[in-house]
Write a protein that holds these residues in place. Sequence first.
Motif, PDB file in Angstrom:
ATOM      1  N   SER A   2     -13.337  10.483  -6.753  1.00 48.41           N
ATOM      2  CA  SER A   2     -12.604   9.229  -6.980  1.00 48.41           C
ATOM      3  C   SER A   2     -13.566   8.051  -7.086  1.00 48.41           C
ATOM      4  N   PRO A   3     -13.105   6.967  -7.715  1.00 45.04           N
ATOM      5  CA  PRO A   3     -13.973   5.786  -7.820  1.00 45.04           C
ATOM      6  C   PRO A   3     -14.241   5.160  -6.452  1.00 45.04           C
ATOM      7  N   VAL A   4     -15.369   4.504  -6.349  1.00 50.23           N
ATOM      8  CA  VAL A   4     -15.734   3.803  -5.124  1.00 50.23           C
ATOM      9  C   VAL A   4     -15.054   2.441  -5.137  1.00 50.23           C
ATOM     10  N   ARG A   5     -14.415   2.094  -4.028  1.00 49.14           N
ATOM     11  CA  ARG A   5     -13.777   0.783  -3.895  1.00 49.14           C
ATOM     12  C   ARG A   5     -14.646  -0.087  -3.001  1.00 49.14           C
ATOM     13  N   VAL A   6     -14.608  -1.382  -3.257  1.00 46.43           N
ATOM     14  CA  VAL A   6     -15.354  -2.339  -2.446  1.00 46.43           C
ATOM     15  C   VAL A   6     -14.358  -3.133  -1.610  1.00 46.43           C
ATOM     16  N   LEU A   7     -14.521  -3.078  -0.296  1.00 44.57           N
ATOM     17  CA  LEU A   7     -13.674  -3.850   0.611  1.00 44.57           C
ATOM     18  C   LEU A   7     -14.472  -5.060   1.072  1.00 44.57           C
ATOM     19  N   ALA A   8     -13.802  -6.197   1.181  1.00 42.98           N
ATOM     20  CA  ALA A   8     -14.467  -7.476   1.418  1.00 42.98           C
ATOM     21  C   ALA A   8     -15.176  -7.587   2.766  1.00 42.98           C
ATOM     22  N   GLY A   9     -14.742  -6.867   3.770  1.00 43.87           N
ATOM     23  CA  GLY A   9     -15.380  -7.000   5.081  1.00 43.87           C
ATOM     24  C   GLY A   9     -14.656  -6.205   6.135  1.00 43.87           C
ATOM     25  N   ALA A  10     -14.920  -6.549   7.400  1.00 47.47           N
ATOM     26  CA  ALA A  10     -14.352  -5.816   8.529  1.00 47.47           C
ATOM     27  C   ALA A  10     -12.823  -5.853   8.526  1.00 47.47           C
ATOM     28  N   THR A  11     -12.263  -7.005   8.214  1.00 40.81           N
ATOM     29  CA  THR A  11     -10.799  -7.123   8.192  1.00 40.81           C
ATOM     30  C   THR A  11     -10.193  -6.181   7.155  1.00 40.81           C
ATOM     31  N   ALA A  12     -10.804  -6.098   5.989  1.00 38.57           N
ATOM     32  CA  ALA A  12     -10.292  -5.220   4.936  1.00 38.57           C
ATOM     33  C   ALA A  12     -10.380  -3.753   5.356  1.00 38.57           C
ATOM     34  N   MET A  13     -11.440  -3.376   6.076  1.00 36.18           N
ATOM     35  CA  MET A  13     -11.566  -1.992   6.535  1.00 36.18           C
ATOM     36  C   MET A  13     -10.488  -1.672   7.567  1.00 36.18           C
ATOM     37  N   VAL A  14     -10.249  -2.569   8.496  1.00 35.00           N
ATOM     38  CA  VAL A  14      -9.212  -2.349   9.501  1.00 35.00           C
ATOM     39  C   VAL A  14      -7.836  -2.321   8.828  1.00 35.00           C
ATOM     40  N   ASP A  15      -7.616  -3.181   7.839  1.00 31.91           N
ATOM     41  CA  ASP A  15      -6.355  -3.165   7.095  1.00 31.91           C
ATOM     42  C   ASP A  15      -6.154  -1.826   6.385  1.00 31.91           C
ATOM     43  N   LEU A  16      -7.231  -1.264   5.840  1.00 27.28           N
ATOM     44  CA  LEU A  16      -7.141   0.043   5.191  1.00 27.28           C
ATOM     45  C   LEU A  16      -6.755   1.110   6.218  1.00 27.28           C
ATOM     46  N   ALA A  17      -7.328   1.049   7.405  1.00 28.78           N
ATOM     47  CA  ALA A  17      -6.964   1.997   8.463  1.00 28.78           C
ATOM     48  C   ALA A  17      -5.481   1.875   8.810  1.00 28.78           C
ATOM     49  N   VAL A  18      -4.988   0.649   8.880  1.00 32.39           N
ATOM     50  CA  VAL A  18      -3.562   0.414   9.160  1.00 32.39           C
ATOM     51  C   VAL A  18      -2.708   1.021   8.053  1.00 32.39           C
ATOM     52  N   GLU A  19      -3.100   0.781   6.804  1.00 30.16           N
ATOM     53  CA  GLU A  19      -2.350   1.311   5.658  1.00 30.16           C
ATOM     54  C   GLU A  19      -2.294   2.838   5.703  1.00 30.16           C
ATOM     55  N   ILE A  20      -3.414   3.464   5.999  1.00 28.03           N
ATOM     56  CA  ILE A  20      -3.455   4.928   6.068  1.00 28.03           C
ATOM     57  C   ILE A  20      -2.585   5.434   7.212  1.00 28.03           C
TER      58      ILE A  20
END
Length: 95
Positions: A65-83
């Motif tokens: 899959s393509p690599v996505r760029v997350l803006a920072g720590a908040t975006a990574m934690v938001d991704l964890a929440v989404e998952i």
Amino acid sequence: MVARPRSGHRSCHGGIAISARHPRARVPSIAEAGAWADVLVHHQLLHAAVLTPTGQWLVQDRPASPVRVLAGATAMVDLAVEIQQGIRTTRNDTR
């Protein structure tokens, strides 16, 4: 903190991380985001998550899959929440 790629990824719906439903009392630290990245890769919910020197995260759902760029720590934690929400929704649908 760097999460290493793992094989055998379980697919999770793609897309950009959603914003939090509830406003945060504080901004997540890089260490917290790194811990979540490690957990997501360890449990094969992400193929890879790498912290860049600029504080952005490079994440990949599956090896091809393509690599996505997350803006920072908040975006990574938001991704964890989404998952997590996706897992809970799927788990509740099968009960």
